[in-house]
Design a protein around this motif. Structure first.
Motif, PDB file in Angstrom:
ATOM      1  N   GLY A  18       0.789  -1.223   0.000  1.00 42.40           N
ATOM      2  CA  GLY A  18       0.000   0.000   0.000  1.00 42.40           C
ATOM      3  C   GLY A  18       0.821   1.273   0.000  1.00 42.40           C
ATOM      4  N   MET A  19       2.044   1.227   0.526  1.00 45.68           N
ATOM      5  CA  MET A  19       2.875   2.430   0.620  1.00 45.68           C
ATOM      6  C   MET A  19       4.071   2.400  -0.337  1.00 45.68           C
ATOM      7  SD  MET A  19       1.308   4.293   2.800  1.00 45.68           S
ATOM      8  CE  MET A  19       2.532   5.533   3.236  1.00 45.68           C
ATOM      9  N   CYS A  20       4.055   1.470  -1.297  1.00 50.83           N
ATOM     10  CA  CYS A  20       5.185   1.409  -2.223  1.00 50.83           C
ATOM     11  C   CYS A  20       5.121   2.582  -3.209  1.00 50.83           C
ATOM     12  CB  CYS A  20       5.213   0.080  -2.963  1.00 50.83           C
ATOM     13  SG  CYS A  20       3.786  -0.240  -4.000  1.00 50.83           S
ATOM     14  N   GLU A  21       6.246   2.899  -3.808  1.00 50.82           N
ATOM     15  CA  GLU A  21       6.326   4.072  -4.675  1.00 50.82           C
ATOM     16  C   GLU A  21       5.628   3.870  -6.007  1.00 50.82           C
ATOM     17  OE1 GLU A  21      10.331   5.338  -5.088  1.00 50.82           O
ATOM     18  OE2 GLU A  21      10.598   5.795  -2.965  1.00 50.82           O
ATOM     19  N   GLN A  22       5.601   2.648  -6.511  1.00 48.74           N
ATOM     20  CA  GLN A  22       4.956   2.383  -7.787  1.00 48.74           C
ATOM     21  C   GLN A  22       4.097   1.124  -7.676  1.00 48.74           C
ATOM     22  OE1 GLN A  22       8.172   2.138 -10.676  1.00 48.74           O
ATOM     23  NE2 GLN A  22       7.958   4.302 -11.174  1.00 48.74           N
ATOM     24  N   LEU A  23       2.955   1.142  -8.369  1.00 49.28           N
ATOM     25  CA  LEU A  23       2.055  -0.011  -8.416  1.00 49.28           C
ATOM     26  C   LEU A  23       1.899  -0.456  -9.862  1.00 49.28           C
ATOM     27  CD1 LEU A  23      -0.856   1.110  -6.043  1.00 49.28           C
ATOM     28  CD2 LEU A  23       1.026  -0.422  -5.480  1.00 49.28           C
ATOM     29  N   VAL A  24       1.898  -1.747 -10.085  1.00 50.73           N
ATOM     30  CA  VAL A  24       1.619  -2.289 -11.407  1.00 50.73           C
ATOM     31  C   VAL A  24       0.379  -3.155 -11.286  1.00 50.73           C
ATOM     32  CG1 VAL A  24       2.441  -3.721 -13.312  1.00 50.73           C
ATOM     33  CG2 VAL A  24       4.052  -2.277 -12.046  1.00 50.73           C
ATOM     34  N   VAL A  25      -0.693  -2.757 -11.991  1.00 50.84           N
ATOM     35  CA  VAL A  25      -1.954  -3.495 -11.937  1.00 50.84           C
ATOM     36  C   VAL A  25      -2.433  -3.752 -13.364  1.00 50.84           C
ATOM     37  CG1 VAL A  25      -2.637  -2.517  -9.712  1.00 50.84           C
ATOM     38  CG2 VAL A  25      -3.336  -1.375 -11.821  1.00 50.84           C
ATOM     39  N   PRO A  26      -3.275  -4.753 -13.567  1.00 47.18           N
ATOM     40  CA  PRO A  26      -3.827  -4.991 -14.909  1.00 47.18           C
ATOM     41  C   PRO A  26      -4.619  -3.789 -15.402  1.00 47.18           C
ATOM     42  CG  PRO A  26      -4.225  -6.864 -13.461  1.00 47.18           C
ATOM     43  CD  PRO A  26      -3.732  -5.762 -12.591  1.00 47.18           C
ATOM     44  N   ALA A  27      -4.497  -3.488 -16.668  1.00 45.84           N
ATOM     45  CA  ALA A  27      -5.212  -2.346 -17.244  1.00 45.84           C
ATOM     46  C   ALA A  27      -6.711  -2.467 -17.042  1.00 45.84           C
ATOM     47  CB  ALA A  27      -4.880  -2.219 -18.726  1.00 45.84           C
ATOM     48  N   SER A  28      -7.228  -3.704 -17.004  1.00 45.60           N
ATOM     49  CA  SER A  28      -8.666  -3.910 -16.838  1.00 45.60           C
ATOM     50  C   SER A  28      -9.152  -3.493 -15.457  1.00 45.60           C
ATOM     51  CB  SER A  28      -9.020  -5.374 -17.088  1.00 45.60           C
ATOM     52  OG  SER A  28      -8.341  -6.220 -16.178  1.00 45.60           O
ATOM     53  N   ASN A  29      -8.230  -3.296 -14.495  1.00 42.72           N
ATOM     54  CA  ASN A  29      -8.605  -2.879 -13.151  1.00 42.72           C
ATOM     55  C   ASN A  29      -8.594  -1.366 -12.979  1.00 42.72           C
ATOM     56  OD1 ASN A  29      -8.312  -5.701 -12.727  1.00 42.72           O
ATOM     57  ND2 ASN A  29      -8.001  -5.305 -10.546  1.00 42.72           N
ATOM     58  N   LEU A  30      -8.328  -0.631 -14.060  1.00 44.68           N
ATOM     59  CA  LEU A  30      -8.314   0.824 -14.000  1.00 44.68           C
ATOM     60  C   LEU A  30      -9.592   1.393 -14.586  1.00 44.68           C
ATOM     61  CD1 LEU A  30      -4.640   1.549 -15.117  1.00 44.68           C
ATOM     62  CD2 LEU A  30      -5.558   1.463 -12.796  1.00 44.68           C
ATOM     63  N   ILE A  31     -10.072   2.446 -13.958  1.00 43.23           N
ATOM     64  CA  ILE A  31     -11.294   3.115 -14.409  1.00 43.23           C
ATOM     65  C   ILE A  31     -10.952   4.565 -14.718  1.00 43.23           C
ATOM     66  CG2 ILE A  31     -13.619   3.855 -13.767  1.00 43.23           C
ATOM     67  CD1 ILE A  31     -13.727   1.415 -11.922  1.00 43.23           C
ATOM     68  N   ALA A  32     -11.243   5.004 -15.911  1.00 41.16           N
ATOM     69  CA  ALA A  32     -10.959   6.388 -16.292  1.00 41.16           C
ATOM     70  C   ALA A  32     -11.846   7.334 -15.497  1.00 41.16           C
ATOM     71  CB  ALA A  32     -11.193   6.578 -17.792  1.00 41.16           C
ATOM     72  N   ALA A  33     -11.214   8.328 -14.853  1.00 41.08           N
ATOM     73  CA  ALA A  33     -11.955   9.297 -14.040  1.00 41.08           C
ATOM     74  C   ALA A  33     -12.334  10.538 -14.834  1.00 41.08           C
ATOM     75  CB  ALA A  33     -11.130   9.685 -12.820  1.00 41.08           C
ATOM     76  N   GLY A  34     -12.135  10.494 -16.128  1.00 41.47           N
ATOM     77  CA  GLY A  34     -12.571  11.601 -16.976  1.00 41.47           C
ATOM     78  C   GLY A  34     -11.861  12.886 -16.633  1.00 41.47           C
ATOM     79  N   ASP A  35     -12.626  13.948 -16.460  1.00 42.62           N
ATOM     80  CA  ASP A  35     -12.060  15.266 -16.209  1.00 42.62           C
ATOM     81  C   ASP A  35     -12.005  15.622 -14.729  1.00 42.62           C
ATOM     82  OD1 ASP A  35     -11.714  15.753 -18.946  1.00 42.62           O
ATOM     83  OD2 ASP A  35     -13.782  16.484 -19.152  1.00 42.62           O
ATOM     84  N   LEU A  36     -12.187  14.653 -13.847  1.00 47.78           N
ATOM     85  CA  LEU A  36     -12.153  14.958 -12.422  1.00 47.78           C
ATOM     86  C   LEU A  36     -10.779  15.471 -12.010  1.00 47.78           C
ATOM     87  CD1 LEU A  36     -14.048  12.031 -10.617  1.00 47.78           C
ATOM     88  CD2 LEU A  36     -14.951  14.175 -11.534  1.00 47.78           C
ATOM     89  N   ALA A  37     -10.781  16.464 -11.142  1.00 47.57           N
ATOM     90  CA  ALA A  37      -9.538  16.934 -10.547  1.00 47.57           C
ATOM     91  C   ALA A  37      -8.962  15.826  -9.670  1.00 47.57           C
ATOM     92  CB  ALA A  37      -9.789  18.191  -9.719  1.00 47.57           C
ATOM     93  N   LEU A  38      -7.657  15.896  -9.405  1.00 44.36           N
ATOM     94  CA  LEU A  38      -7.013  14.850  -8.620  1.00 44.36           C
ATOM     95  C   LEU A  38      -7.659  14.693  -7.243  1.00 44.36           C
ATOM     96  CD1 LEU A  38      -3.225  15.331  -9.457  1.00 44.36           C
ATOM     97  CD2 LEU A  38      -4.716  13.431 -10.127  1.00 44.36           C
ATOM     98  N   ARG A  39      -7.990  15.802  -6.579  1.00 43.25           N
ATOM     99  CA  ARG A  39      -8.633  15.699  -5.275  1.00 43.25           C
ATOM    100  C   ARG A  39      -9.960  14.964  -5.371  1.00 43.25           C
ATOM    101  NH1 ARG A  39     -12.450  19.947  -2.375  1.00 43.25           N
ATOM    102  NH2 ARG A  39     -13.646  19.100  -4.128  1.00 43.25           N
ATOM    103  N   ASP A  40     -10.749  15.296  -6.380  1.00 44.88           N
ATOM    104  CA  ASP A  40     -12.056  14.665  -6.538  1.00 44.88           C
ATOM    105  C   ASP A  40     -11.916  13.189  -6.878  1.00 44.88           C
ATOM    106  OD1 ASP A  40     -12.824  17.237  -6.104  1.00 44.88           O
ATOM    107  OD2 ASP A  40     -13.595  17.604  -8.123  1.00 44.88           O
ATOM    108  N   ALA A  41     -10.937  12.862  -7.710  1.00 45.91           N
ATOM    109  CA  ALA A  41     -10.712  11.461  -8.066  1.00 45.91           C
ATOM    110  C   ALA A  41     -10.311  10.644  -6.852  1.00 45.91           C
ATOM    111  CB  ALA A  41      -9.640  11.364  -9.150  1.00 45.91           C
ATOM    112  N   ALA A  42      -9.564  11.270  -5.940  1.00 46.70           N
ATOM    113  CA  ALA A  42      -9.127  10.576  -4.728  1.00 46.70           C
ATOM    114  C   ALA A  42     -10.289  10.262  -3.788  1.00 46.70           C
ATOM    115  CB  ALA A  42      -8.086  11.417  -3.994  1.00 46.70           C
ATOM    116  N   MET A  43     -11.436  10.909  -3.991  1.00 48.44           N
ATOM    117  CA  MET A  43     -12.603  10.685  -3.125  1.00 48.44           C
ATOM    118  C   MET A  43     -13.519   9.589  -3.653  1.00 48.44           C
ATOM    119  SD  MET A  43     -12.380  13.252  -0.807  1.00 48.44           S
ATOM    120  CE  MET A  43     -13.962  13.913  -0.312  1.00 48.44           C
ATOM    121  N   VAL A  44     -13.295   9.145  -4.864  1.00 50.96           N
ATOM    122  CA  VAL A  44     -14.239   8.242  -5.520  1.00 50.96           C
ATOM    123  C   VAL A  44     -14.337   6.890  -4.819  1.00 50.96           C
ATOM    124  CG1 VAL A  44     -14.730   6.952  -7.638  1.00 50.96           C
ATOM    125  CG2 VAL A  44     -14.065   9.356  -7.767  1.00 50.96           C
ATOM    126  N   GLU A  45     -13.197   6.315  -4.434  1.00 51.27           N
ATOM    127  CA  GLU A  45     -13.202   4.939  -3.929  1.00 51.27           C
ATOM    128  C   GLU A  45     -14.048   4.780  -2.669  1.00 51.27           C
ATOM    129  OE1 GLU A  45     -12.340   1.568  -1.564  1.00 51.27           O
ATOM    130  OE2 GLU A  45     -11.669   3.579  -1.027  1.00 51.27           O
TER     131      GLU A  45
END
Length: 254
Positions: free
Chosen positions: A34-61
């Motif tokens: 959870g605290m590592c500098e880089q994460l590698v995950v399958p592309a299928s596990n990523l969801i595009a947040a569109g035009d959300l600002a970084l702060r707003d995107a961080a609230m989604v989960e």
């Protein structure tokens, strides 16, 4: 800006395979990383947040957890009781309100109730945690609530919540506890209530949250109460763990 969100579901969930949620492994929770500098995950596990600002995107989960619980309830009208006015409970209440439910919030903290009802605009709040709590909750809806959500993380609260479910109503357990949960079976059957567990969120819930933020339906400025930086996080987090006054969601700015 086009941030991406790591979805809480596993690859198998997207493929529709049964029982895949038994294999969900969350980095920093079930496994290290959870605290590592880089994460590698399958592309299928990523969801595009569109035009959300970084702060707003961080609230989604965390909001998606509440959105998922409301979708699990399959309720769109009538009175709803949300027990627990922490970040997850507030997420549940927000999406229950968006779904069209009439919300009552209950919590052991008078400050949280006041913050939720005044700052976030929820109509009713009930202070619980003492001998008169059940009576105060029933005073708002004498016949009980069509849906009750527990987001407390307290086994005692979960067991007490059964009595607030209306006949034919639904009880959704959002919080997870390690204890055994017991309830009166005759009362459970008499009311013909449904009992549901709600865990994590799916891509559909993430997309619902992103769309709701984009539509201005989520009071993010009121939810994002605290902010720190990577340089200061080691000082701020221990302090906020003790002094939670006014705290809903704390963010670390990179």
């Amino acid at each position: 800006m086009n941030p991406y969100l790591a979805c809480g579901e596993c690859i198998a969930c997207r493929s529709g395979k049964p029982n895949c949620c038994e294999r969900v492994q969350v980095l920093g929770v079930h496994t290290d990383g959870g605290m590592c500098e880089q994460l590698v995950v399958p592309a299928s596990n990523l969801i595009a947040a569109g035009d959300l600002a970084l702060r707003d995107a961080a609230m989604v989960e965390f909001l998606a957890i509440g959105a998922h619980a409301v979708r699990r309830s399959n309720m769109s009208k009538g009175p709803a009781l949300v027990i627990g006015a922490g970040p997850i409970g507030l997420g549940v209440a927000i999406f229950a309100k968006i779904a069209g439910l009439d919300i009552t919030l209950a919590d052991v903290s008078a400050e949280r109730i006041e913050q939720a009802t005044k700052v976030l605009g929820f109509g009713s709040g009930v202070l619980v945690g003492d001998a008169g709590a059940a009576k105060r909750v029933r005073a708002i809806n004498a016949d009980g609530y069509g849906v009750v959500f527990d987001a407390t993380g307290s086994s005692r609260s979960i067991m007490d919540g059964f009595e607030h479910v209306a006949h034919g109503g639904t009880y959704v357990l959002v919080s997870v506890v390690k204890d055994d949960i017991t309830f009166s079976d005759p009362e459970f059957h008499k009311r013909e209530m449904s009992l549901l567990g709600s865990r994590n969120a799916t891509a559909e819930d993430f997309e619902h949250v992103i769309a709701s933020i984009s539509a201005g339906l989520i009071p993010l400025d009121s939810l994002a109460t605290h902010e720190t930086t990577l340089d200061e996080v080691s000082n701020d987090l221990p302090r906020w763990a003790k002094d939670k006054k006014g705290l809903i969601k704390a963010l670390v700015r990179i």
